[in-house]
Design an enzyme around this catalytic site. Structure first.
Site, short mmCIF file in Angstrom:
data_model
loop_
_atom_site.label_atom_id
_atom_site.label_comp_id
_atom_site.label_asym_id
_atom_site.label_seq_id
_atom_site.Cartn_x
_atom_site.Cartn_y
_atom_site.Cartn_z
N ASP A 197 0.89 -1.18 0.12
CA ASP A 197 0.09 0.09 0.01
C ASP A 197 0.99 1.23 -0.06
O ASP A 197 2.06 1.23 0.09
CB ASP A 197 -1.03 -0.23 1.21
N ASN A 236 -7.28 -3.19 14.47
CA ASN A 236 -8.64 -3.43 14.00
C ASN A 236 -8.95 -4.71 13.05
O ASN A 236 -9.94 -4.88 12.37
CB ASN A 236 -9.53 -2.18 13.42
N HIS A 253 -7.24 -5.02 10.11
CA HIS A 253 -7.03 -4.89 8.70
C HIS A 253 -5.57 -5.65 8.29
O HIS A 253 -4.74 -5.91 9.08
CB HIS A 253 -7.03 -3.39 8.56
N GLU A 264 -9.85 -2.18 5.50
CA GLU A 264 -10.43 -1.77 6.81
C GLU A 264 -11.68 -2.42 6.98
O GLU A 264 -12.28 -3.16 6.01
CB GLU A 264 -10.71 -0.47 6.99
#
Ligand code: F6R
Length: 261
Positions: free
Chosen positions: A67, A136, A138, A143
């Site tokens: 990313d 979280n 990811h 997400e």
């Protein structure tokens, strides 16, 4: 999913580096999927050491990073291109032209996403994809609730992710709120996945990823579908796992050929 629990992040990172090195030794023109963030830093240091002291050769290796922040060019100190150059690429004998990071300042970001997918295909696909895990759940910047079949796309970062990563930017407000990321489907296409997660902040995400239901609310749980996913944890990140003793049992009864090198 192969779950390996080690005493510390340090030992886990050394094991992760050995796994990547063994892929490169077996296939000198391997295609590596790489991650940024705090987790793989020690692993990259170990790869650099192996290059310097053991002659680990990256000259024919190709890399694709997961990313990049939208709006940051490769010379920006917070960009992932910059991170990779400083923490790995400039210390090893890799051909810079074979290193790929999504272009966060591309004029047409959608075209960049399509071209990134195509470049991975043209390279023959990813042999091993290194991953970290967001607090979280990811993976990449996929997400919670993002599609588990997504391809490289533009994602809005969650508030949790922004807060977790804002320290390096100095402030939450000035941080990019979007990223170009490989999709979960892109990640699952890698022939092997290697995820590292260390420390108490990752306990819940690890629990959900390994033992929770397969669910887009925890994108990391998609690795349950992968035919060859290895997860390396330390004692603190594994603390919430109900079946930790089972993973240790399996780990200690592997044939040599089953053991991750
Ligand atoms: C990084 C990436 C992210 C991180 C994750 C964990 O390229 O795609 O998914 O792996 O946010 O970050 P750290 O390692 O900083 O805890």
């Amino acid at each position: 999913m192969e779950v390996i629990i080690r005493d510390s992040a340090e030992i886990g990172c050394i094991l992760g580096a050995k796994i990547i090195a063994s892929v490169v030794r077996e296939k000198p023109d391997a295609v590596l999927g790489l991650a940024t963030g705090r987790t793989p830093l020690r692993l990259y240091q170990e790869l650099i050491r192996m290059h310097r002291e053991e002659g680990l050769d990256f000259s024919r290796v190709t890399t694709f990073n997961l990313d990049e922040y939208v709006g940051l060019g490769g010379d920006h100190v917070q960009s992932y291109r910059y991170f990779m150059r400083e923490n790995l690429f400039r210390h090893i004998n890799i051909d810079q032209k074979r290193t790929h990071v999504p272009d966060g300042v591309a004029k047409d970001l959608h075209a960049e996403c399509r071209s990134y997918e195509q470049r991975i295909l043209d390279a023959g696909g990813i042999d091993i994809q290194l991953l970290g895990l967001g607090r979280n759940g990811h993976i990449g910047f996929n997400e919670p609730t993002g599609s588990l079949r997504s391809r490289t796309w533009i994602k809005i970062l969650s508030e949790q992710t922004l807060r977790d990563n804002s320290a390096v930017f100095g402030s939450f407000e000035t941080m990019p709120k979007h990223a170009v990321t490989m999709g979960v489907g892109t990640i699952l296409d890698a022939r092997r996945c290697l995820l590292l997660a260390f420390g108490p902040a990752k306990v819940r995400a690890v629990e959900h990823m390994v033992e929770g239901p397969l669910s887009a609310i925890c994108p990391g749980s998609a690795l349950q579908l992968h035919p060859r996913a290895t997860v390396i944890l330390d004692e603190t990140s594994a603390a919430g796992l109900r079946y930790a003793d089972h993973y240790r049992w399996i780990d200690s009864h592997k044939f040599d050929w089953q053991r991750t090198k």
